[in-house]
Write an enzyme that holds these catalytic residues in place. Structure first.
Site, PDB file in Angstrom:
ATOM      1  N   ASP A 108      27.108  31.881  20.948  1.00  0.00           N
ATOM      2  CA  ASP A 108      27.791  33.134  21.294  1.00  0.00           C
ATOM      3  C   ASP A 108      28.359  33.017  22.709  1.00  0.00           C
ATOM      4  O   ASP A 108      28.170  32.017  23.388  1.00  0.00           O
ATOM      5  CB  ASP A 108      26.828  34.328  21.182  1.00  0.00           C
ATOM      6  CG  ASP A 108      25.698  34.259  22.199  1.00  0.00           C
ATOM      7  OD1 ASP A 108      25.224  33.142  22.484  1.00  0.00           O
ATOM      8  OD2 ASP A 108      25.286  35.307  22.728  1.00  0.00           O
ATOM      9  N   HIS A 126      26.286  26.246  14.661  1.00  0.00           N
ATOM     10  CA  HIS A 126      26.660  27.642  14.884  1.00  0.00           C
ATOM     11  C   HIS A 126      27.119  27.743  16.333  1.00  0.00           C
ATOM     12  O   HIS A 126      26.315  27.942  17.243  1.00  0.00           O
ATOM     13  CB  HIS A 126      25.459  28.558  14.622  1.00  0.00           C
ATOM     14  CG  HIS A 126      25.774  30.010  14.776  1.00  0.00           C
ATOM     15  ND1 HIS A 126      26.213  30.791  13.739  1.00  0.00           N
ATOM     16  CD2 HIS A 126      25.734  30.826  15.859  1.00  0.00           C
ATOM     17  CE1 HIS A 126      26.419  32.023  14.166  1.00  0.00           C
ATOM     18  NE2 HIS A 126      26.135  32.069  15.457  1.00  0.00           N
ATOM     19  N   ASP A 146      22.785  22.457   7.833  1.00  0.00           N
ATOM     20  CA  ASP A 146      23.913  22.105   8.709  1.00  0.00           C
ATOM     21  C   ASP A 146      25.118  22.931   8.281  1.00  0.00           C
ATOM     22  O   ASP A 146      26.092  22.413   7.738  1.00  0.00           O
ATOM     23  CB  ASP A 146      24.201  20.606   8.630  1.00  0.00           C
ATOM     24  CG  ASP A 146      25.289  20.198   9.633  1.00  0.00           C
ATOM     25  OD1 ASP A 146      25.615  21.012  10.524  1.00  0.00           O
ATOM     26  OD2 ASP A 146      25.815  19.076   9.505  1.00  0.00           O
ATOM     27  N   GLU A 185      22.131  26.730  15.498  1.00  0.00           N
ATOM     28  CA  GLU A 185      22.849  27.128  16.704  1.00  0.00           C
ATOM     29  C   GLU A 185      22.557  26.099  17.802  1.00  0.00           C
ATOM     30  O   GLU A 185      21.615  25.310  17.704  1.00  0.00           O
ATOM     31  CB  GLU A 185      22.407  28.528  17.168  1.00  0.00           C
ATOM     32  CG  GLU A 185      23.262  29.055  18.311  1.00  0.00           C
ATOM     33  CD  GLU A 185      23.261  30.575  18.457  1.00  0.00           C
ATOM     34  OE1 GLU A 185      22.593  31.261  17.656  1.00  0.00           O
ATOM     35  OE2 GLU A 185      23.940  31.074  19.369  1.00  0.00           O
TER      36      GLU A 185
END
Ligand code: 9MR
Ligand code: ZN
Length: 538
Positions: free
Chosen positions: A150, A462, A508, A517
């Site tokens: 993020d 991620h 994955d 992530e």
């Protein structure tokens, strides 16, 4: 991922070091043989039994191949053959890449093509942020690393990451590499410190006028999978917290020590910020856990206590100032019962311990120079025992495959590395090396967890830029969190067979934030581990 499809031999896919013990995992009972590039048989290993590895459900044994000179070898057995590479300095490239991985996480600046190649992008998150509690008050706090997949920037995790880098440099400077091709390369400061400084400068900006630190600088919700420069919704300085303030206090005091030889003014700025943070902590003794305000969904990084953060801060401020009051505070906090071998964002006791063990030493005084090292070595023994119990040598209990399981694994590597430094015990070194092997492919998934490396790579982390940039290969040098049985997403669980063993609860796949992530504070213990092994194989 069914077991049948994976090879019967598992290796460190990047390679092994000449001079350090070489181990591979075998999932077959028959004899194995190792041949060199000329086809000569170097080792013959008998058909010893495999044992059930509880974490993975695999029947496996570790083959001890001793030490080997540089070369390319083949390991054969169980009807299979696998290449095994031995080099004098096998992990320099990956060590550099793990630091450079943090460069790719830089926020608030353009990543230019000459440094970032195909992963270049314009500056992101450049607007002033509003104070969540006083939305009419704006402040410009540029810089820092995106936390993970993020685009949030979180104070405590950021402080821990920068600290891992600084300690890697303090303890193993010759193992830290240099010339990373980042914007500062060649400025006379080692690149690992150049990279850490990018975070430290941002960290200073996260301090409120009263000395407290905002817990995080994020939006109310995670962005969709877009490039960072396209993420234009407002960011907020979220409320301050005890843990963020104490972790930043500690990290900046450490920074003042580490950067003083390079930049006196920067060191002074960090020390001033650290002292103000301690002042705030002293006048706010009662711990209040951070909770996301109503309507906020970004990472919470909630903790049960700030004793470990305060302990770390007190140790670092004592090291930075020599003021007895901090030593007494550190002793009192330690006496509350901390675990000095923990190096993750939630428990930073290990960083305070590192300060005592590697910097303060005798100056730490009775408890911190007497009891703490004993407790520390007991923690190392526990990590060693976990490694010995695991079929793959992984220092993680079968029921501890949590979100980001790579962190406890590498945290145990860090502990055993320090354990080796303190005692000279090679069993600690060798068990730490097994954790490094785990990260690089010697594991139940036959996977190298560092993007861009290994025969079997993480291809779909991620990670928003990797998902949105239209480039096939993910951004390199980022380490995935790995198998997570404790708190999987429903979407992950439904793709895994219900009886999937802990060490195989991994996908994955881009949506699987719970297993795939990346995060800055997973890279940084890997940087520390790489720095140690790169130094001893120099
Ligand atoms: O690393 C964190 C892990 O220990 C937690 O179990 C998980 C769920 O709360 O959150 C992880 O941290 C994430 C953070 O909240 C937001 N940025 C991405 C982080 C890595 O997954
Ligand atoms: Zn950004």
């Amino acid at each position: 991922m069914s077991n049948q499809s994976l090879p019967a031999i598992r290796v460190n896919q990047i390679g092994y070091a000449a001079g350090l013990p070489i181990e591979a995992a075998a999932l077959a009972e028959g004899p194995f043989r190792l041949t060199d590039a000329q086809g000569r048989v170097i080792r013959l290993l008998d058909g010893a039994k495999c044992h059930l590895d509880e974490a993975s459900g695999d029947h496996v044994r570790l083959l001890q191949l001793g030490t080997l000179p540089e070369g390319d070898y083949a390991l054969e057995g169980g009807g299979e053959k696998r290449t095994l590479i031995v080099r004098r300095q096998p992990w320099r490239t990956v060590g550099n890449a793990l630091i450079k991985g943090l460069y790719y996480q830089r926020c608030g600046c353009a990543l230019e093509e000459k440094h970032a190649g195909v992963y270049a992008h314009p500056a992101c998150h450049t607007k002033a942020a509003a104070d969540w509690e006083r939305p009419d008050v704006f402040r410009e706090v540029r810089g820092g690393w995106h936390d993970a997949g993020d685009y949030g920037k979180y104070t405590g995790p950021g402080a821990v990451t920068a600290a891992h880098l600084m300690y890697a440099f303090q303890l193993f400077p010759e193992g830290c590499g240099d010339k990373l091709n980042i914007p500062e390369t060649g400025n006379g400061v080692p690149d690992i410190l150049n990279e850490a400084r990018y975070e430290l400068s941002w960290l200073i900006g996260m301090q409120r006028a009263d000395g407290a630190f905002h817990h995080k600088l994020t939006k109310a919700r995670f962005a969709p999978f877009i490039m960072p420069q396209d993420d234009r919704e407002p960011e907020y300085l979220m409320p301050v917290s005890h843990c963020a303030t104490a972790a930043a206090c500690a990290c900046l005091a450490l920074g003042s020590r580490v950067y003083r030889p390079y930049d006196e003014a920067f060191a002074d700025r960090m020390l001033r910020a650290s002292l103000a943070a301690w002042q705030w902590l002293s006048s706010h003794p009662d711990f209040v856990p951070f909770r996301n305000p109503e309507g906020v969904r970004t990472g919470q990084y909630g903790e049960q206590t700030d004793a470990d953060d305060r302990f770390w801060a007190a140790c670092e401020l004592y090291a930075a100032t020599g003021d007895e009051g901090y030593r007494l505070a550190a002793e009192a906090l330690y006496a509350r019962g901390l675990t000095p071998t923990r190096f993750g964002w939630a428990d930073v006791s290990g960083l305070g311990a590192l300060c005592c063990l590697t910097d303060l030493k005798e100056r730490a005084g009775g408890i911190l120079f007497g009891r703490l090292p004993e407790d520390f070595l007991r923690g190392c023994e526990q990590a060693l025992a976990l490694s010995a119990r695991s079929g793959y040598g992984t220092a993680l209990a079968p029921d501890h495959y949590v979100w980001g399981s790579i962190l406890p694994v590498l945290s145990n590597a860090m502990a055993m590395i320090i354990g080796e430094r303190l005692t000279g015990r090679t069993d600690f070194r060798d068990a730490a090396l097994r954790q490094w092997h785990y990260a690089l492919g010697l594991n139940a998934l036959d996977l190298c967890f560092v993007t861009g490396f290994g025969e079997r790579q993480v291809l779909h982390p991620h990670h928003r830029p990797s998902g949105a940039d239209g480039i096939g290969a993910p951004v390199p040098g980022l380490i995935a969190g790995g198998p997570n049985q404790r708190f999987p997403y429903p979407g992950t669980r439904e793709k895994l067979a219900p009886d999937t063993p802990p060490a195989k609860c991994y996908l994955d796949e881009t949506p699987s934030a719970d297993t795939n992530e990346i995060a800055i504070y997973w890279n940084s213990p890997a940087v520390f581990t790489a720095a140690y092994f790169n130094m001893i194989t120099r």
